[in-house]
Motif scaffolding. Sequence first.
Motif, PDB file in Angstrom:
ATOM      1  N   ASN A   1       0.829  -1.207   0.000  1.00 39.17           N
ATOM      2  CA  ASN A   1       0.000   0.000   0.000  1.00 39.17           C
ATOM      3  C   ASN A   1       0.868   1.263   0.000  1.00 39.17           C
ATOM      4  O   ASN A   1       1.747   1.412   0.853  1.00 39.17           O
ATOM      5  CB  ASN A   1      -0.894  -0.036   1.245  1.00 39.17           C
ATOM      6  CG  ASN A   1      -1.961   1.040   1.240  1.00 39.17           C
ATOM      7  OD1 ASN A   1      -1.713   2.197   0.950  1.00 39.17           O
ATOM      8  ND2 ASN A   1      -3.176   0.649   1.594  1.00 39.17           N
ATOM      9  N   PRO A   2       0.649   2.206  -0.927  1.00 40.75           N
ATOM     10  CA  PRO A   2       1.474   3.416  -0.981  1.00 40.75           C
ATOM     11  C   PRO A   2       1.343   4.335   0.234  1.00 40.75           C
ATOM     12  O   PRO A   2       2.204   5.205   0.432  1.00 40.75           O
ATOM     13  CB  PRO A   2       0.957   4.140  -2.240  1.00 40.75           C
ATOM     14  CG  PRO A   2       0.349   3.067  -3.070  1.00 40.75           C
ATOM     15  CD  PRO A   2      -0.262   2.112  -2.093  1.00 40.75           C
ATOM     16  N   LEU A   3       0.309   4.149   1.043  1.00 44.77           N
ATOM     17  CA  LEU A   3       0.134   5.032   2.197  1.00 44.77           C
ATOM     18  C   LEU A   3       0.871   4.529   3.435  1.00 44.77           C
ATOM     19  O   LEU A   3       0.902   5.204   4.454  1.00 44.77           O
ATOM     20  CB  LEU A   3      -1.363   5.205   2.500  1.00 44.77           C
ATOM     21  CG  LEU A   3      -1.769   6.291   3.497  1.00 44.77           C
ATOM     22  CD1 LEU A   3      -1.140   7.640   3.155  1.00 44.77           C
ATOM     23  CD2 LEU A   3      -3.278   6.415   3.579  1.00 44.77           C
ATOM     24  N   ARG A   4       1.499   3.383   3.341  1.00 41.76           N
ATOM     25  CA  ARG A   4       2.278   2.911   4.485  1.00 41.76           C
ATOM     26  C   ARG A   4       3.522   3.789   4.678  1.00 41.76           C
ATOM     27  O   ARG A   4       4.071   4.327   3.717  1.00 41.76           O
ATOM     28  CB  ARG A   4       2.692   1.458   4.289  1.00 41.76           C
ATOM     29  CG  ARG A   4       1.511   0.503   4.345  1.00 41.76           C
ATOM     30  CD  ARG A   4       1.918  -0.919   4.033  1.00 41.76           C
ATOM     31  NE  ARG A   4       2.852  -1.447   5.020  1.00 41.76           N
ATOM     32  CZ  ARG A   4       2.487  -1.936   6.203  1.00 41.76           C
ATOM     33  NH1 ARG A   4       1.214  -1.937   6.550  1.00 41.76           N
ATOM     34  NH2 ARG A   4       3.374  -2.416   7.026  1.00 41.76           N
TER      35      ARG A   4
ATOM     36  N   LEU B   1       6.381   6.114  -1.254  1.00 37.56           N
ATOM     37  CA  LEU B   1       7.557   6.751  -0.683  1.00 37.56           C
ATOM     38  C   LEU B   1       8.256   5.768   0.249  1.00 37.56           C
ATOM     39  O   LEU B   1       7.673   5.295   1.222  1.00 37.56           O
ATOM     40  CB  LEU B   1       7.140   8.015   0.078  1.00 37.56           C
ATOM     41  CG  LEU B   1       8.235   9.009   0.442  1.00 37.56           C
ATOM     42  CD1 LEU B   1       8.995   9.472  -0.797  1.00 37.56           C
ATOM     43  CD2 LEU B   1       7.632  10.206   1.160  1.00 37.56           C
ATOM     44  N   LEU B   2       9.529   5.478  -0.055  1.00 38.68           N
ATOM     45  CA  LEU B   2      10.265   4.467   0.695  1.00 38.68           C
ATOM     46  C   LEU B   2      11.279   5.046   1.663  1.00 38.68           C
ATOM     47  O   LEU B   2      11.643   4.402   2.651  1.00 38.68           O
ATOM     48  CB  LEU B   2      10.978   3.514  -0.269  1.00 38.68           C
ATOM     49  CG  LEU B   2      10.108   2.869  -1.345  1.00 38.68           C
ATOM     50  CD1 LEU B   2      10.946   1.935  -2.199  1.00 38.68           C
ATOM     51  CD2 LEU B   2       8.948   2.116  -0.720  1.00 38.68           C
ATOM     52  N   SER B   3      11.767   6.242   1.381  1.00 38.31           N
ATOM     53  CA  SER B   3      12.723   6.878   2.284  1.00 38.31           C
ATOM     54  C   SER B   3      12.605   8.386   2.125  1.00 38.31           C
ATOM     55  O   SER B   3      12.273   8.883   1.043  1.00 38.31           O
ATOM     56  CB  SER B   3      14.157   6.427   1.994  1.00 38.31           C
ATOM     57  OG  SER B   3      14.572   6.864   0.704  1.00 38.31           O
ATOM     58  N   VAL B   4      12.872   9.098   3.207  1.00 38.08           N
ATOM     59  CA  VAL B   4      12.836  10.560   3.204  1.00 38.08           C
ATOM     60  C   VAL B   4      14.009  11.060   4.030  1.00 38.08           C
ATOM     61  O   VAL B   4      14.597  10.309   4.821  1.00 38.08           O
ATOM     62  CB  VAL B   4      11.504  11.104   3.779  1.00 38.08           C
ATOM     63  CG1 VAL B   4      10.325  10.634   2.958  1.00 38.08           C
ATOM     64  CG2 VAL B   4      11.336  10.721   5.227  1.00 38.08           C
ATOM     65  N   PRO B   5      14.372  12.329   3.887  1.00 37.09           N
ATOM     66  CA  PRO B   5      15.461  12.872   4.704  1.00 37.09           C
ATOM     67  C   PRO B   5      15.169  12.741   6.198  1.00 37.09           C
ATOM     68  O   PRO B   5      14.012  12.722   6.630  1.00 37.09           O
ATOM     69  CB  PRO B   5      15.525  14.341   4.271  1.00 37.09           C
ATOM     70  CG  PRO B   5      14.958  14.353   2.887  1.00 37.09           C
ATOM     71  CD  PRO B   5      13.888  13.306   2.888  1.00 37.09           C
TER      72      PRO B   5
END
Length: 604
Positions: free
Chosen positions: A128-131, A294-298
């Motif tokens: 799911n993209p919202l995870r 989205l798998l990683s963010v700053p």
Amino acid sequence: MAGTEPASAINRRRFLLASAAAVAAGAPGTAGALLPRQRAHPSVRDASRMPARTTRRPAPYGTTTLETTARLGGAPHTGTYRRLVPGPGWPLVVRGELAPPRAGREDRRTALACFVQFTDLHLADVQNPLRTEFLRSHAATAWRAQEALTVAGAVALVEQVNALGGGPHTHLPPAFVMTTGDNVDNNSAIELEWFLTLMSGGRITPNTGDPTAYEGVQNSGLPLYWHPGDSALRDLDKRRGLPLIPGFLDAVTRPVSSPGLRIPWYSTVGNHDDLPGGCLSPALGDFAVGSRKLLSVPAADTAAYARALGSGDDPKSEVLKAILSRHTASARTVTADERRRLCTPHDYLAAHLDPAHAGAGPVGHGYTEDHLDGERMYYSFRIAENVIGISIDTTYRSGHYEGSLGTGQLRWLERTLAAHSSRSYDADGRLVRNMSADDARILVFSHHHSPSMTRRPDAARTDEPRHDGAEVIALLGRFPNVVAWINGHSHVNRITPHAHATPARSFWEVNTASHVDYPHHARLFELADNGDGTVSLFTTLIESAAPHRTAPGFDDLSAVGLASLYRELAYNAPGLATGARAGVQEGWAGGAGDRNTELVGITA
């Protein structure tokens, strides 16, 4: 005797929780029958006499944790990863904080009811993209290596319940299963379909998006996540010792068949059933059905989101929405899937009412067509003769993982309790008699436990004040025929006595651990009248039907093999495979008095 939840468990749960008309009576002629003289189970011992030697022998009613439990093996297999082995069972502990356990009660005992509690299954669409798996960069425990195995593990739990015979203490067969919420993980339509099929029987394909390819974090190439099929990537979890398992991602997305429960089941709603991730605003629904994951963010963004979750002061999920929007370009492109749409309360109720999901019944599983009017998710039902169950809805609908009750539901709960109580006490402690009421022993079910219920305003229901756990305890304590409040949410086994100066007004709160995290427990309940002015509520923990041992080479990728691996991975979560909790003595599993117990109370 109750176990104490460690601070580390509380922090872990905060991240995991905040991310990402029918009758079910006992068999005819059994409930309410005077039992013949019963010999105590071989593992029975009073809490006051611990420790004591425990004798074990095969039982005629199916395996529970009275006979055997999953235990971590000796030396690590690789790194800190340890294999599971069958271990000795846990003894029965008699708890008499609310009433003295009187000698000879086994001879006088009358069986009243027997049932099973499931809680916190968290059936998860891991693609799911919202995870928000990226929270793992902030806390290693914010993502579970075992999440892709939730369906296989839950099927094995259904199989175990179907194999249970009579309860170990009353010999009554379980009459029903009650789920106490967080049946699904992301409030999505496809997860709800999986849950209803699991419970009622049928074929489940735990895959979304591209039907021919896995599109989640476990083949993303990011070392933040366990990549079971990538021999070249030395990810965070392989460094801890998690194995290389070629074909794992293909196996976990294959169809699996659930036999469905052979007994009726009832449903209680949890925060993950009501909200995406159990805490996010329904306004984020477009992201769930979209094509960017989205798998990683700053680090700064991850920290900002973690702060928003911790404070609970972002009911519209503005912080996460901004992060998702700001990093769209760097997100992974995945296959959009409308089946991931968020479920409204109306959707949730209507799905339960669908005859296609009736299974062993009842249609609606506690809910009726009347509940669609006002989207009410609370009800009462008959458990057995003179035993009533009450299921309440403790969720916020605006975006928060804590619980509460609105004033309208609190007043409904009061009226329902009064309708089954010939004696009660008003708010000032004065005795009130209601001769028109039918006396019954009462069991209350909810998702949230009392410490997780607050008075936080609900932005989705601003016209109604909210009420916390202390207020619910005070209300239940006004009715002397309340036996217990049974719940989940914490992912911890813990049993709390709520004592009162008037002993008959005391009751037990039974909080049961999750079936997604260590220690993977459900709970079997048996209620009996001791014939001496007391009742006993027996609680016995059960595991799934999956073997404790996994294949030596991790090459059994059948449904059974995956269910065993599901449990083993959970036992090897960060911080569990090493240190004091590795002995499975305290922490989430609870102390001895939180597991297999006889809870003695004053009868009304």
